[in-house]
Write an enzyme that holds these catalytic residues in place. Structure first.
Site, mmCIF file in Angstrom:
data_model
loop_
_atom_site.group_PDB
_atom_site.id
_atom_site.type_symbol
_atom_site.label_atom_id
_atom_site.label_comp_id
_atom_site.label_asym_id
_atom_site.label_seq_id
_atom_site.Cartn_x
_atom_site.Cartn_y
_atom_site.Cartn_z
ATOM 1 N N ASN D 32 0.850 -1.178 0.000
ATOM 2 C CA ASN D 32 0.000 0.000 0.000
ATOM 3 C C ASN D 32 0.892 1.237 0.000
ATOM 4 O O ASN D 32 1.842 1.320 0.781
ATOM 5 C CB ASN D 32 -0.904 -0.004 1.242
ATOM 6 C CG ASN D 32 -1.791 1.229 1.297
ATOM 7 O OD1 ASN D 32 -1.336 2.331 1.550
ATOM 8 N ND2 ASN D 32 -3.077 1.038 1.043
ATOM 9 N N ALA D 55 -4.737 -0.066 -3.096
ATOM 10 C CA ALA D 55 -5.153 1.253 -2.603
ATOM 11 C C ALA D 55 -6.380 1.084 -1.716
ATOM 12 O O ALA D 55 -7.295 0.335 -2.058
ATOM 13 C CB ALA D 55 -5.461 2.191 -3.765
ATOM 14 N N GLU D 56 -6.384 1.789 -0.597
ATOM 15 C CA GLU D 56 -7.411 1.561 0.421
ATOM 16 C C GLU D 56 -8.794 2.059 0.010
ATOM 17 O O GLU D 56 -9.772 1.809 0.717
ATOM 18 C CB GLU D 56 -6.992 2.166 1.761
ATOM 19 C CG GLU D 56 -6.869 3.678 1.789
ATOM 20 C CD GLU D 56 -5.449 4.153 1.530
ATOM 21 O OE1 GLU D 56 -4.728 3.492 0.756
ATOM 22 O OE2 GLU D 56 -5.067 5.202 2.099
ATOM 23 N N ASN D 57 -8.874 2.749 -1.115
ATOM 24 C CA ASN D 57 -10.198 3.103 -1.611
ATOM 25 C C ASN D 57 -10.800 2.007 -2.477
ATOM 26 O O ASN D 57 -11.804 2.226 -3.146
ATOM 27 C CB ASN D 57 -10.172 4.437 -2.366
ATOM 28 C CG ASN D 57 -9.181 4.448 -3.506
ATOM 29 O OD1 ASN D 57 -8.112 3.853 -3.400
ATOM 30 N ND2 ASN D 57 -9.515 5.099 -4.585
ATOM 31 N N GLY D 58 -10.177 0.813 -2.453
ATOM 32 C CA GLY D 58 -10.872 -0.331 -3.025
ATOM 33 C C GLY D 58 -10.314 -0.913 -4.297
ATOM 34 O O GLY D 58 -11.070 -1.382 -5.145
#
Lengths: 235, 229, 235, 229
Positions: D32, D55-58
């Site tokens: 990440n 990426a932590e937005n999916g």
């Protein structure tokens, strides 16, 4: 929480027997499937041929009839079963061994089982739920009231291995399921240190659209094309 | 009373009960159907009522049974029967299915019962001391949905009462049943006590009272549940 | 837990203004979006025209620039903001009102925010997580050690309304999202009593395959086709 | 020592640092990337190493930047930059993205830092007493992933140290950083203490020691980090 091993090397293995070869004495192994579908039948068949004992099995049910999980239980490879439905009339193999105290049972409400696995994959060590409050399943558990409602504390369930079944897998390990054959498979994949997927179809990486992936590749460690697609552990 | 509950033409058949339940479901409800008689209910619901059936193995919008030979075994309901998803159905995994159930998003669960108590306690999964049955999703459903309709024969084959002051079998959940549909009657559980709402055509109030342990509230008007000939 | 109203009647409403008309003084409202995409811009615009005050807003951020959430905050309709990222350099409208104590702030780690919403939709009143342990965010929270690891207790977050944005909606309320524009929208839909979806495209029921549905219809109460598809609350 | 850290040609550029980090990531890792220099790392990773960026937005499997004019704004990374998903990427919502992060499935988070302590404490989200910054996903990432690489200038513009015995800024997480990549050096955090693994070409050990509050373990051989001219 559990840490899954990086697997750079090709995840595709050439046989179900090879796929289950790392499973050791005393391992905890979850097995996908519900209502006779989405069961990794070839992997279960391979496990019958694999020399291992004292397994703890996590499954929705206790095996039915003679094949698959029932056969594994009959081989006395299973020390303990964690399931939501133990005593189906066709689970006579499990039942007999349970009554003769040759196998332990932890029965868990189906939704709590799914949620405990989900927690195991999501870094949640424990959570509260109102399921099972005021029943025999509450016994021995911590209870706590939130907004006037009594709940019990339930703990994450993680496994060493997950044996799951999918419809499509790509080379990277992205999976899709068909219809309701997904059932417990996706959540078991997330809760395991090593997830072994039996697939009906093997696709090239990129053949599954990013939005259509149901189990992202990060949750899958080994993939095998089921040798006998017709094999069913339950009728 | 010389009433043989084992073989009596006056008792409602599973089909009669399913039809009565189908009428009871409010328009636009989302409903989970348990194994047995509850599964039959889907066959009798007026399609114009906009009722959605949800199965805990991951489908919202189960439709009719496929024709013989046309079954796709990848599409089943929680009773392991092949189903065709309706237009507008959605499919998801067990974690999401139970999050839907446990999160309070399902209006009604129609569940088979072994015993129900006067305050709505449900016992439907096992018999004390026997290695029998399994809990499955019953506890999640009973606590998670907004209303539980319990379905059962009014008494056991041996003549034991099943609608009780207090359940003797292991509980599935406390105070969850809102309505009981039996082969003799429809009883509503209320804060004031159980109300005898309807009686199978040909039976009478005294009979239901005899076969019910709790004291029943008798409304001014009790309707009769119609029965197919 | 929260109970969503049955909506048999057509879920399609004819304008964003009508869609938000039920939002009352003091309501808690979640608003989807992350990184400038997946934001229900038309619904936000309608909320600017709707006479309401003392809202508690749940959002990933505090609004940026002059439009959308920032404009709502500028109108002083927001009593409290629950978000993961409060003080972006472009969140100057929120920042000024925060410093003059005209708006309350509850900052929540982004993953904990998502998990609290998920719990709110899934009937989990509270759960434990190691996120925020040994930080200022631990203050005032219960802690507990599981398997040697310290965790904090976090509570479910439910809202009265969710304003979400999707790519496709069918008449029944099944939704799909495009790419990473899903972000917080699906989980906010699950955590709200009333979910209002702004869609780019409206399809006939059945045009979305059951396996492709990303938000099942049960979580959606109202649907509006966004009047101005080009409207962006953030640049 | 008369070393001006504000404007010194010997300091590593963001590009130099990104290149060095790219070399450090083990083959087959899932990574990440935080905002800033970390985002640059993707540009320098050998594609044969089989590294996946999440990426932590999916999105699992972010690929290269699209060409100007070809951006689809529905596909962005957590730094709000348009990305093209690679072949084999998957897309999901925030709840699933953070369940992946918090569940321990991501190998490395590469995060910008304001301060790092000798035992690996990370402070990277705000300055005490200032209404500045936000926590975002930093705490979830720092506690959830297996390893955190911290990236920062070795000292502030005002000459304040950033690699400290104890962080003075609010913490993001305790004992999580395994490696620190600065414009002067690469320091590894170990049980025995911080090891000075590498130094920017042209700088020397004494300088790094001067600008680091903790006592550094000096290995027999310290390598030099190459710098683009």
């Amino acid at each position: 929480m559990q840490k899954k091993k990086n697997i750079l090397k090709n995840k595709i293995v050439s046989s179900s027997l090879e796929a289950v070869s790392e499973i050791k004495d005393g391992s905890t192994v979850s097995i996908g499937g519900f209502g006779g579908i989405g069961i990794p039948e070839n992997l279960l068949d391979a496990l019958l041929k694999h020399d291992v004992q004292d397994l703890t099995i996590v499954s929705n049910h206790a095996g039915q009839g003679e094949q698959g999980l029932s056969a594994l239980i009959k081989q006395k490879k299973v020390k303990k079963l964690i399931c939501s439905y133990a005593f189906h009339k066709n689970s006579y193999i499990f039942r007999d061994l349970f009554l003769s105290k040759e196998i332990e049972l932890e029965q868990v409400p189906q939704g709590t089982l799914a949620e405990r696995l989900r927690a195991g994959g999501a870094g949640i060590p424990a959570f509260y739920t109102k399921t099972a409050v005021d029943t025999d399943f509450e016994k021995g558990k911590e209870t706590r009231i939130f907004s006037g409602e009594k709940t019990v504390l339930e703990f994450a369930l993680q496994t060493d291995f997950a044996l799951i079944k999918c419809h499509q897998a790509d080379n990277l390990g992205n999976l899709t399921y068909k219809g309701t054959a997904g059932n417990f498979n996706p959540v078991m994949a997330k809760a395991a240190k090593i997830t072994i997927a039996e697939t009906e179809l093997l696709l090239k990486t990129g053949e599954i659209e990013p939005e259509s992936v149901q189990t992202p590749s990060i949750y899958v460690n080994k993939i095998v094309v089921g040798e006998n697609i017709e094999l069913r552990s339950e009728k | 009373m010389s009433f043989d509950p084992k073989n009596n033409d006056l008792l409602l058949t599973p089909k009669d009960i399913a039809k009565r339940i189908a009428k009871e479901i409010p328009d636009g409800s989302t409903v989970n159907l348990g194994i047995g008689i509850p599964t039959l209910v889907a066959n009798y619901v007026d399609p114009l009522k906009g009722i959605l059936f949800m199965a805990e193995n991951g489908i919202l919008g189960t439709g009719p049974k496929p024709k013989e030979g046309e079954e796709d075994l990848n599409y089943i309901n929680a009773s392991r029967e092949p189903v065709i998803p309706i237009k507008g159905a959605s499919i998801f995994d067990h974690a999401e299915a139970f999050s839907m159930i446990r999160g309070g998003h399902i209006d009604i669960a129609i569940l088979g019962a072994l015993q129900v108590s006067e305050n709505g306690d449900l016992a439907n999964w096992t018999i004390p001391g026997e290695a029998r049955g399994g809990i499955g999703g019953a506890m999640d459903l009973a606590k998670g949905v907004k209303e539980v309709y319990a379905v059962m024969k009014h008494i056991t084959k041996d003549g034991m009462l099943k609608f009780l002051k207090k359940c003797s079998y292991p509980l599935t959940a406390k105070k969850v049943v809102t309505k009981i549909f039996t082969d003799m009657a429809l009883i509503e559980i209320t804060e004031k006590g159980p109300i005898l709402k309807e009686i199978a055509t040909g039976l009478n109030q005294e009979l239901i009272e005899e076969f019910s342990e709790p004291k029943l509230i008798i409304p001014n008007q009790t309707s009769f549940i119609s029965k197919e000939k």
